[in-house]
Write a protein that holds these residues in place. Structure first.
Motif, PDB file in Angstrom:
ATOM      1  N   TYR A 194      39.359 -64.787  30.497  1.00  0.00           N
ATOM      2  CA  TYR A 194      37.950 -64.772  30.856  1.00  0.00           C
ATOM      3  C   TYR A 194      37.323 -66.134  30.604  1.00  0.00           C
ATOM      4  O   TYR A 194      37.708 -66.852  29.677  1.00  0.00           O
ATOM      5  N   SER A 195      36.351 -66.463  31.446  1.00  0.00           N
ATOM      6  CA  SER A 195      35.636 -67.722  31.267  1.00  0.00           C
ATOM      7  C   SER A 195      34.801 -67.659  29.999  1.00  0.00           C
ATOM      8  O   SER A 195      34.619 -66.598  29.393  1.00  0.00           O
ATOM      9  N   GLU A 196      34.273 -68.819  29.586  1.00  0.00           N
ATOM     10  CA  GLU A 196      33.429 -68.878  28.390  1.00  0.00           C
ATOM     11  C   GLU A 196      32.262 -67.904  28.500  1.00  0.00           C
ATOM     12  O   GLU A 196      31.980 -67.139  27.582  1.00  0.00           O
ATOM     13  N   CYS A 197      31.591 -67.927  29.652  1.00  0.00           N
ATOM     14  CA  CYS A 197      30.421 -67.063  29.851  1.00  0.00           C
ATOM     15  C   CYS A 197      30.825 -65.594  29.828  1.00  0.00           C
ATOM     16  O   CYS A 197      30.169 -64.769  29.197  1.00  0.00           O
ATOM     17  N   GLU A 198      31.912 -65.259  30.523  1.00  0.00           N
ATOM     18  CA  GLU A 198      32.354 -63.870  30.589  1.00  0.00           C
ATOM     19  C   GLU A 198      32.821 -63.359  29.233  1.00  0.00           C
ATOM     20  O   GLU A 198      32.550 -62.220  28.852  1.00  0.00           O
ATOM     21  N   ALA A 199      33.535 -64.198  28.488  1.00  0.00           N
ATOM     22  CA  ALA A 199      34.038 -63.793  27.172  1.00  0.00           C
ATOM     23  C   ALA A 199      32.879 -63.508  26.221  1.00  0.00           C
ATOM     24  O   ALA A 199      32.927 -62.546  25.448  1.00  0.00           O
ATOM     25  N   ARG A 200      31.842 -64.336  26.259  1.00  0.00           N
ATOM     26  CA  ARG A 200      30.682 -64.091  25.408  1.00  0.00           C
ATOM     27  C   ARG A 200      29.959 -62.825  25.840  1.00  0.00           C
ATOM     28  O   ARG A 200      29.428 -62.079  25.008  1.00  0.00           O
ATOM     29  N   GLN A 201      29.941 -62.568  27.137  1.00  0.00           N
ATOM     30  CA  GLN A 201      29.314 -61.361  27.660  1.00  0.00           C
ATOM     31  C   GLN A 201      30.063 -60.125  27.185  1.00  0.00           C
ATOM     32  O   GLN A 201      29.458 -59.145  26.743  1.00  0.00           O
ATOM     33  N   VAL A 202      31.390 -60.168  27.242  1.00  0.00           N
ATOM     34  CA  VAL A 202      32.219 -59.043  26.793  1.00  0.00           C
ATOM     35  C   VAL A 202      31.940 -58.715  25.335  1.00  0.00           C
ATOM     36  O   VAL A 202      31.857 -57.549  24.942  1.00  0.00           O
ATOM     37  N   ALA A 203      31.793 -59.752  24.517  1.00  0.00           N
ATOM     38  CA  ALA A 203      31.586 -59.566  23.083  1.00  0.00           C
ATOM     39  C   ALA A 203      30.126 -59.305  22.723  1.00  0.00           C
ATOM     40  O   ALA A 203      29.814 -59.041  21.557  1.00  0.00           O
ATOM     41  N   GLY A 204      29.221 -59.363  23.690  1.00  0.00           N
ATOM     42  CA  GLY A 204      27.811 -59.171  23.397  1.00  0.00           C
ATOM     43  C   GLY A 204      27.187 -60.348  22.694  1.00  0.00           C
ATOM     44  O   GLY A 204      26.234 -60.190  21.924  1.00  0.00           O
ATOM     45  N   LEU A 205      27.713 -61.545  22.961  1.00  0.00           N
ATOM     46  CA  LEU A 205      27.235 -62.759  22.283  1.00  0.00           C
ATOM     47  C   LEU A 205      26.644 -63.753  23.280  1.00  0.00           C
ATOM     48  O   LEU A 205      26.824 -64.960  23.158  1.00  0.00           O
ATOM     49  N   GLU A 206      25.915 -63.251  24.286  1.00  0.00           N
ATOM     50  CA  GLU A 206      25.338 -64.150  25.280  1.00  0.00           C
ATOM     51  C   GLU A 206      24.316 -65.110  24.670  1.00  0.00           C
ATOM     52  O   GLU A 206      24.248 -66.276  25.038  1.00  0.00           O
ATOM     53  N   LYS A 207      23.534 -64.620  23.714  1.00  0.00           N
ATOM     54  CA  LYS A 207      22.505 -65.466  23.100  1.00  0.00           C
ATOM     55  C   LYS A 207      23.158 -66.478  22.153  1.00  0.00           C
ATOM     56  O   LYS A 207      24.021 -66.119  21.351  1.00  0.00           O
ATOM     57  N   ASP A 208      22.736 -67.725  22.268  1.00  0.00           N
ATOM     58  CA  ASP A 208      23.338 -68.796  21.467  1.00  0.00           C
ATOM     59  C   ASP A 208      23.200 -68.536  19.973  1.00  0.00           C
ATOM     60  O   ASP A 208      24.119 -68.835  19.203  1.00  0.00           O
ATOM     61  N   LEU A 209      22.069 -67.990  19.553  1.00  0.00           N
ATOM     62  CA  LEU A 209      21.858 -67.742  18.128  1.00  0.00           C
ATOM     63  C   LEU A 209      22.889 -66.746  17.594  1.00  0.00           C
ATOM     64  O   LEU A 209      23.517 -66.979  16.551  1.00  0.00           O
ATOM     65  N   PHE A 210      23.081 -65.634  18.309  1.00  0.00           N
ATOM     66  CA  PHE A 210      24.055 -64.634  17.879  1.00  0.00           C
ATOM     67  C   PHE A 210      25.475 -65.208  17.900  1.00  0.00           C
ATOM     68  O   PHE A 210      26.289 -64.908  17.019  1.00  0.00           O
ATOM     69  N   PHE A 211      25.749 -66.028  18.908  1.00  0.00           N
ATOM     70  CA  PHE A 211      27.082 -66.627  19.007  1.00  0.00           C
ATOM     71  C   PHE A 211      27.359 -67.532  17.802  1.00  0.00           C
ATOM     72  O   PHE A 211      28.431 -67.471  17.195  1.00  0.00           O
ATOM     73  N   ARG A 212      26.374 -68.358  17.424  1.00  0.00           N
ATOM     74  CA  ARG A 212      26.556 -69.251  16.282  1.00  0.00           C
ATOM     75  C   ARG A 212      26.688 -68.449  14.986  1.00  0.00           C
ATOM     76  O   ARG A 212      27.502 -68.782  14.114  1.00  0.00           O
ATOM     77  N   MET A 213      25.889 -67.388  14.864  1.00  0.00           N
ATOM     78  CA  MET A 213      25.977 -66.550  13.672  1.00  0.00           C
ATOM     79  C   MET A 213      27.344 -65.881  13.563  1.00  0.00           C
ATOM     80  O   MET A 213      27.930 -65.808  12.476  1.00  0.00           O
ATOM     81  N   ALA A 214      27.856 -65.406  14.700  1.00  0.00           N
ATOM     82  CA  ALA A 214      29.166 -64.749  14.695  1.00  0.00           C
ATOM     83  C   ALA A 214      30.269 -65.742  14.347  1.00  0.00           C
ATOM     84  O   ALA A 214      31.203 -65.413  13.607  1.00  0.00           O
ATOM     85  N   ARG A 215      30.162 -66.959  14.869  1.00  0.00           N
ATOM     86  CA  ARG A 215      31.179 -67.979  14.566  1.00  0.00           C
ATOM     87  C   ARG A 215      31.148 -68.334  13.082  1.00  0.00           C
ATOM     88  O   ARG A 215      32.206 -68.472  12.444  1.00  0.00           O
ATOM     89  N   LYS A 216      29.946 -68.458  12.513  1.00  0.00           N
ATOM     90  CA  LYS A 216      29.832 -68.751  11.083  1.00  0.00           C
ATOM     91  C   LYS A 216      30.399 -67.593  10.240  1.00  0.00           C
ATOM     92  O   LYS A 216      31.061 -67.820   9.219  1.00  0.00           O
ATOM     93  N   ALA A 217      30.128 -66.361  10.691  1.00  0.00           N
ATOM     94  CA  ALA A 217      30.628 -65.200   9.959  1.00  0.00           C
ATOM     95  C   ALA A 217      32.154 -65.162   9.986  1.00  0.00           C
ATOM     96  O   ALA A 217      32.805 -64.853   8.992  1.00  0.00           O
ATOM     97  N   ALA A 218      32.731 -65.516  11.151  1.00  0.00           N
ATOM     98  CA  ALA A 218      34.195 -65.555  11.257  1.00  0.00           C
ATOM     99  C   ALA A 218      34.778 -66.623  10.335  1.00  0.00           C
ATOM    100  O   ALA A 218      35.819 -66.408   9.706  1.00  0.00           O
ATOM    101  N   ASP A 219      34.109 -67.771  10.242  1.00  0.00           N
ATOM    102  CA  ASP A 219      34.550 -68.818   9.330  1.00  0.00           C
ATOM    103  C   ASP A 219      34.481 -68.330   7.878  1.00  0.00           C
ATOM    104  O   ASP A 219      35.358 -68.633   7.062  1.00  0.00           O
ATOM    105  N   LEU A 220      33.430 -67.561   7.586  1.00  0.00           N
ATOM    106  CA  LEU A 220      33.246 -67.072   6.218  1.00  0.00           C
ATOM    107  C   LEU A 220      34.363 -66.128   5.806  1.00  0.00           C
ATOM    108  O   LEU A 220      34.844 -66.167   4.667  1.00  0.00           O
ATOM    109  N   TRP A 221      34.796 -65.301   6.747  1.00  0.00           N
ATOM    110  CA  TRP A 221      35.823 -64.300   6.446  1.00  0.00           C
ATOM    111  C   TRP A 221      37.242 -64.821   6.609  1.00  0.00           C
ATOM    112  O   TRP A 221      38.200 -64.101   6.287  1.00  0.00           O
ATOM    113  N   SER A 222      37.410 -66.005   7.133  1.00  0.00           N
ATOM    114  CA  SER A 222      38.766 -66.525   7.382  1.00  0.00           C
ATOM    115  C   SER A 222      39.354 -67.110   6.085  1.00  0.00           C
ATOM    116  O   SER A 222      38.647 -67.425   5.145  1.00  0.00           O
TER     117      SER A 222
END
Length: 222
Positions: A194-222
């Motif tokens: 999936y493209s970048e846009c489609e992948a974010r859509q699938v995950a429900g992370l279209e909004k940049d703020l939610f996407f950044r928060m999710a990426r930070k959360a993944a870093d926190l748990w890694s």
């Protein structure tokens, strides 16, 4: 004036309970099934081709193999078009697919008349059959949905070790873990074409703020 270009809206589902398989004289089939949408079990019509249906049967394990043999017998004999293969009725249970990510698109509201196919209490709703929930209070308001299967692939299980921080409350842990899982859903979709846009859509992370928060959360748990 040219009409706007169609862009399917993708969503991801992770549970599928197939009640009936409908085959006709085309290369596509329709599955009458239940899945979880918006935290509720809902009845949907899911279209797919035979290759995708074979993937579903393989993913469903031993019961999928049993149904595959039955489907082969149906297809190799004379049958009407369309032909309904009632899985739950003939095999005493739904064909269950879990542990997979299914990417579907293009939901459409269906007329109320289609509800007549599932009036019996034995068939609706699935949450009652699984031991919870209540009956529909208003049958006339129920709308079924039609989806088309785009891709399916095994889910990647994300099981991070919990951080040992006294200041991290249980609620914050739950919320951050949920965000991290959304980011891993995004990565999983990206890895599967999936493209970048489609992948974010699938995950429900279209909004940049939610996407950044999710990426930070993944870093926190890694």
């Amino acid at each position: 004036m040219d009409s706007p270009q169609y862009a399917p809206y993708y969503i991801q589902i992770n549970e599928l309970y197939i009640d009936t398989v409908v085959i006709d004289d085309t290369e596509f089939i329709t599955l009458w099934c239940f899945t979880v949408l918006d935290d509720e079990y809902k009845f949907i019509y899911l279209g797919c081709d035979f290759t995708q249906f074979n993937q579903i049967l393989i993913g469903a394990g031993d019961k999928g193999k049993e149904i595959a043999l039955h489907m082969a017998n149906v297809l190799n004999s004379e049958h009407d078009s369309p032909t309904l293969v009632p899985i739950k009725e003939q095999f005493d249970d739904y064909l269950e697919l879990t542990g997979f990510d299914l990417i579907v698109y293009e939901p459409l509201a269906v007329d109320d008349e289609l509800e007549d196919e599932y009036e019996d209490d034995d068939d609706l709703p699935l949450e009652q059959l699984l031991g919870g929930g209540s009956k529909r209070s208003d049958n006339t308001s129920q709308k079924y949905l039609i989806y088309q299967l785009d891709k399916l692939y095994p889910s990647k299980i994300f099981e991070p070790e919990k951080l040992q921080r006294e200041s991290m409350t249980e609620q914050f842990e739950d919320d951050s873990l949920e965000l991290a899982q959304l980011y891993y859903d995004y990565l999983n979709a990206s890895e599967n074409g999936y493209s970048e846009c489609e992948a974010r859509q699938v995950a429900g992370l279209e909004k940049d703020l939610f996407f950044r928060m999710a990426r930070k959360a993944a870093d926190l748990w890694s």
